[in-house]
Design an enzyme around this catalytic site. Structure first.
Site, mmCIF file in Angstrom:
data_model
loop_
_atom_site.group_PDB
_atom_site.id
_atom_site.type_symbol
_atom_site.label_atom_id
_atom_site.label_comp_id
_atom_site.label_asym_id
_atom_site.label_seq_id
_atom_site.Cartn_x
_atom_site.Cartn_y
_atom_site.Cartn_z
ATOM 1 C CG ASP A 35 -1.795 1.208 1.338
ATOM 2 O OD1 ASP A 35 -1.691 2.096 0.459
ATOM 3 O OD2 ASP A 35 -2.595 1.280 2.286
ATOM 4 C CE LYS A 90 -14.522 5.874 -12.570
ATOM 5 N NZ LYS A 90 -13.583 5.309 -13.534
ATOM 6 C CB SER A 105 -1.163 11.254 -16.862
ATOM 7 O OG SER A 105 -2.212 11.647 -17.714
ATOM 8 C CE1 TYR A 125 -4.480 10.373 -12.330
ATOM 9 C CE2 TYR A 125 -4.463 11.618 -14.384
ATOM 10 C CZ TYR A 125 -4.161 10.475 -13.672
ATOM 11 O OH TYR A 125 -3.524 9.421 -14.312
ATOM 12 C CB THR A 139 -1.344 14.229 -8.266
ATOM 13 O OG1 THR A 139 -2.014 13.511 -9.301
ATOM 14 C CG2 THR A 139 -2.363 14.798 -7.289
#
Length: 277
Positions: A63, A96, A140, A194, A197
């Site tokens: 984790d 989401k 990303s 997101y 980050t």
């Protein structure tokens, strides 16, 4: 010690892109491959699924939000293998678009895992990386797009060749604080927790690559951030353009860069190509 002294490890690997990265590494990496997941039952089920395909991954619980869990993994790797050859930091979360959780809570929760969790894994495991090791941080393209939406001042800081890890941590904490105070737009931040980050993950990769070059230049370790693309996973959703198999291609390419490769190093990679940060 294990009979195979080479080992690759993937975080957040019980499903999605991480699962496929493990599958590809089992087929192509000459050594043990460790699949890690936060949930032990799901992780072991994923291992069984790959065993049914004739592959032999190992499982270890991890984790990334739990420092003790990270240290238990570190101790296992040190004892069994004397280090680590390939680290793929894939674990991450996203809310989401339709989620009604207040933005400041989304910011705090996402930052805790995507940036600080990944950073903690790096803090504990990067010292274990063996010569000619490979480190891949799954970021990303959202990080690139989010960077362009930041104020000019923030862009300069995030693009700096001399930014320190402490300065980056300060900026990531400031974003979360600014969202709590309702001033993140005024302070030059974009409206994506997101995305911020993942800016953090990409910049952290640049910092760590620089440190490796300075401190272990002769060891030929290559560390990069990458974008897997928009992938059909629980996170990406069903309308995404890429399959998980296609999403795994660039991370696996970076994980398996040949031992004599000079680069890429400290770069942001998409579709196996360097993207300007």
């Amino acid at each position: 010690m294990s009979s195979s002294n080479c080992v690759a490890l993937v975080t957040g690997a019980n499903k999605g892109i991480g699962f496929v990265i493990v599958r590809d590494l089992c087929r192509r990496f000459s050594g043990d491959v460790v699949l890690t997941a936060r949930d032990e039952a799901r992780g072991r089920a994923a291992v069984q699924q790959l065993q049914a395909e004739g592959l032999s991954p190992l499982f270890h619980q991890l984790d990334i939000d739990d420092r003790q869990s990270i240290r238990a993994l570190r101790d296992f790797l040190r004892k069994e293998y004397g280090g680590l050859d390939v680290l793929v930091n894939n674990a991450g979360i996203a809310f989401k678009t339709a989620d009604t959780t207040p933005f400041h809570i989304q910011a705090e929760v996402t930052m805790k895992t995507n940036f600080f969790g990944t950073r903690d894994v790096c803090t504990e495991l990067l010292p274990l990386i063996k010569p000619q090791g490979r480190v891949v941080n799954v970021s990303s393209f959202v990080s690139v797009n989010s960077l362009k939406k930041c104020s000019r001042e923030l862009q300069q800081k995030f693009r700096s060749e001399t930014i320190t890890e402490e300065e980056l941590v300060g900026l990531m904490n400031k974003f979360v604080e600014d969202t709590k105070n309702g001033v993140h737009r005024k302070e030059g931040w974009p409206d994506t927790a997101y995305g911020v980050t993942k800016i953090g993950v990409t910049v952290l990769s640049r910092i760590h690559a620089r440190k490796l070059s300075e401190q272990r230049g002769g060891d030929k370790i290559l560390l990069n951030a990458c974008c897997p693309g928009w992938v059909r996973t629980d996170m990406g959703g069903p309308k995404a353009s890429k399959s998980p198999e296609e999403g795994a291609e660039t991370p696996v390419y970076l994980a398996l860069l040949p031992s004599d490769a000079e680069g890429p190093h400290g770069e942001f990679i998409s579709e196996k190509r360097v993207v300007q940060w």
